[in-house]
Design a protein around this motif. Structure first.
Motif, PDB file in Angstrom:
ATOM      1  N   LEU A 124       0.821  -1.213   0.000  1.00 55.70           N
ATOM      2  CA  LEU A 124       0.000   0.000   0.000  1.00 55.70           C
ATOM      3  C   LEU A 124       0.854   1.261   0.000  1.00 55.70           C
ATOM      4  N   LEU A 125       1.986   1.223   0.690  1.00 56.28           N
ATOM      5  CA  LEU A 125       2.869   2.395   0.697  1.00 56.28           C
ATOM      6  C   LEU A 125       3.446   2.655  -0.694  1.00 56.28           C
ATOM      7  N   ILE A 126       3.715   1.612  -1.443  1.00 55.58           N
ATOM      8  CA  ILE A 126       4.167   1.783  -2.834  1.00 55.58           C
ATOM      9  C   ILE A 126       3.057   2.452  -3.652  1.00 55.58           C
ATOM     10  N   PRO A 176      -8.195  -3.975  15.694  1.00 54.90           N
ATOM     11  CA  PRO A 176      -9.087  -5.086  15.320  1.00 54.90           C
ATOM     12  C   PRO A 176      -9.459  -5.188  13.834  1.00 54.90           C
ATOM     13  N   TRP A 177      -9.288  -4.179  13.042  1.00 56.53           N
ATOM     14  CA  TRP A 177      -9.534  -4.179  11.597  1.00 56.53           C
ATOM     15  C   TRP A 177     -10.913  -4.672  11.198  1.00 56.53           C
ATOM     16  N   HIS A 178     -11.942  -4.031  11.736  1.00 58.38           N
ATOM     17  CA  HIS A 178     -13.321  -4.390  11.370  1.00 58.38           C
ATOM     18  C   HIS A 178     -13.607  -4.054   9.905  1.00 58.38           C
ATOM     19  N   GLY A 179     -12.932  -3.038   9.368  1.00 60.43           N
ATOM     20  CA  GLY A 179     -13.114  -2.654   7.969  1.00 60.43           C
ATOM     21  C   GLY A 179     -12.192  -3.394   7.025  1.00 60.43           C
ATOM     22  N   ASN A 180     -11.431  -4.334   7.571  1.00 60.73           N
ATOM     23  CA  ASN A 180     -10.575  -5.199   6.783  1.00 60.73           C
ATOM     24  C   ASN A 180      -9.493  -4.414   6.038  1.00 60.73           C
ATOM     25  N   VAL A 181      -9.059  -4.912   4.889  1.00 61.76           N
ATOM     26  CA  VAL A 181      -7.954  -4.305   4.147  1.00 61.76           C
ATOM     27  C   VAL A 181      -8.335  -2.916   3.631  1.00 61.76           C
ATOM     28  N   ARG A 182      -9.614  -2.692   3.336  1.00 60.10           N
ATOM     29  CA  ARG A 182     -10.048  -1.362   2.895  1.00 60.10           C
ATOM     30  C   ARG A 182      -9.787  -0.327   3.987  1.00 60.10           C
ATOM     31  N   ALA A 224      -6.098   0.397   4.084  1.00 60.33           N
ATOM     32  CA  ALA A 224      -5.723   1.261   2.959  1.00 60.33           C
ATOM     33  C   ALA A 224      -6.094   2.712   3.246  1.00 60.33           C
ATOM     34  N   ASN A 225      -7.284   2.946   3.784  1.00 59.39           N
ATOM     35  CA  ASN A 225      -7.703   4.321   4.092  1.00 59.39           C
ATOM     36  C   ASN A 225      -6.813   4.959   5.147  1.00 59.39           C
ATOM     37  N   ILE A 226      -6.493   4.196   6.180  1.00 60.48           N
ATOM     38  CA  ILE A 226      -5.648   4.722   7.253  1.00 60.48           C
ATOM     39  C   ILE A 226      -4.248   5.030   6.724  1.00 60.48           C
ATOM     40  N   LEU A 227      -3.692   4.132   5.925  1.00 59.42           N
ATOM     41  CA  LEU A 227      -2.354   4.376   5.384  1.00 59.42           C
ATOM     42  C   LEU A 227      -2.340   5.538   4.391  1.00 59.42           C
ATOM     43  N   GLU A 228      -3.383   5.659   3.589  1.00 58.16           N
ATOM     44  CA  GLU A 228      -3.438   6.786   2.649  1.00 58.16           C
ATOM     45  C   GLU A 228      -3.453   8.110   3.413  1.00 58.16           C
ATOM     46  N   ARG A 229      -4.302   8.191   4.457  1.00 57.89           N
ATOM     47  CA  ARG A 229      -4.360   9.404   5.276  1.00 57.89           C
ATOM     48  C   ARG A 229      -3.010   9.666   5.941  1.00 57.89           C
ATOM     49  N   THR A 230      -2.392   8.607   6.442  1.00 59.89           N
ATOM     50  CA  THR A 230      -1.103   8.741   7.121  1.00 59.89           C
ATOM     51  C   THR A 230      -0.027   9.238   6.163  1.00 59.89           C
ATOM     52  N   VAL A 231       0.003   8.690   4.968  1.00 59.53           N
ATOM     53  CA  VAL A 231       0.992   9.121   3.968  1.00 59.53           C
ATOM     54  C   VAL A 231       0.804  10.606   3.653  1.00 59.53           C
ATOM     55  N   THR A 291       3.262   7.417  16.070  1.00 61.65           N
ATOM     56  CA  THR A 291       2.539   8.651  16.403  1.00 61.65           C
ATOM     57  C   THR A 291       1.907   9.305  15.171  1.00 61.65           C
ATOM     58  N   ASP A 292       2.332   8.909  13.960  1.00 67.49           N
ATOM     59  CA  ASP A 292       1.736   9.454  12.739  1.00 67.49           C
ATOM     60  C   ASP A 292       0.395   8.806  12.409  1.00 67.49           C
ATOM     61  N   ILE A 293       0.143   7.639  12.980  1.00 69.13           N
ATOM     62  CA  ILE A 293      -1.044   6.861  12.620  1.00 69.13           C
ATOM     63  C   ILE A 293      -2.202   7.230  13.525  1.00 69.13           C
ATOM     64  N   ASP A 294      -3.310   7.607  12.900  1.00 66.56           N
ATOM     65  CA  ASP A 294      -4.533   7.976  13.630  1.00 66.56           C
ATOM     66  C   ASP A 294      -5.570   6.882  13.430  1.00 66.56           C
ATOM     67  N   LEU A 295      -5.688   5.995  14.416  1.00 60.01           N
ATOM     68  CA  LEU A 295      -6.637   4.873  14.289  1.00 60.01           C
ATOM     69  C   LEU A 295      -7.985   5.253  14.849  1.00 60.01           C
TER      70      LEU A 295
END
Length: 181
Positions: free
Chosen positions: A124-126, A150-156, A159-166, A177-181
């Motif tokens: 996903l980072l790529i 817990p990843w209730h939203g699964n891989v989607r 992906a959303n969390i990593l996109e926002r984080t990037v 500390t960059d990740i907002d769960l």
């Protein structure tokens, strides 16, 4: 009607807003190849009947049309619904289920295969690298914090969390500390 026109196409004048000259549907466009039907369990019953006919007869008729178009298509269908339960409740056609249920693959949710998380994060980072070119990776501590979620939203959801984080990370390494769960 929108989903039906997407799948099977339409002729000019079939409905208000129909393109001049009509349009080929996804089945027609996939002729000789593969079509992926996502969330097939959400399909209305009238459309299930039409899909069953396409699968059985290997032909489509565009909305508003009077011409049969042969199609040779491999179908991959996915759902997170309990189709056998839906068959019992009569909300999903059993004949369509048996037509689709040739090879069944169960993909467990991310929370049941957390060992895949580092590889998924790398992939996903790529994908998201163009959004913030200074990001070069993710720290082991950040990966460990993601493993606890817990990843209730699964891989989607991942992906959303990593996109926002990037987009928001100061980089070059994504920290816990960059990740907002």
């Amino acid at each position: 009607n929108l989903l039906e026109s997407e799948l099977f196409g339409y002729v000019e004048g079939a409905f208000t807003g129909a393109k001049r000259g009509g349009r080929a549907g996804l089945f027609e466009l996939a002729h000789g190849g593969t079509i992926f039907l996502d969330e097939v369990g959400e399909m209305p019953q009238a459309l299930q009947a039409r899909l069953l006919r396409v699968l059985q007869e290997k032909e489509v008729m565009r909305l508003g049309g009077d011409r049969v178009i042969p199609v040779d298509v491999r179908v991959i269908a996915a759902t997170n619904q309990d189709l056998t339960g839906m068959i019992r409740e009569r909300t999903f056609r059993s004949d369509l289920f048996y037509r689709l249920d040739i090879l069944r693959l169960h993909v467990p949710p991310l929370r049941e295969r957390i060992q895949d998380l580092p590889l998924l994060c790398s992939s996903l980072l790529i994908k998201f690298a163009p959004l913030n070119p200074k990001i070069q990776g993710i720290s082991p501590a950040a990966i460990e914090s993601l493993k606890l979620y817990p990843w209730h939203g699964n891989v989607r959801e991942l992906a959303n969390i990593l996109e926002r984080t990037v987009l928001l990370a100061k980089g070059p390494l994504i920290r816990e500390t960059d990740i907002d769960l």
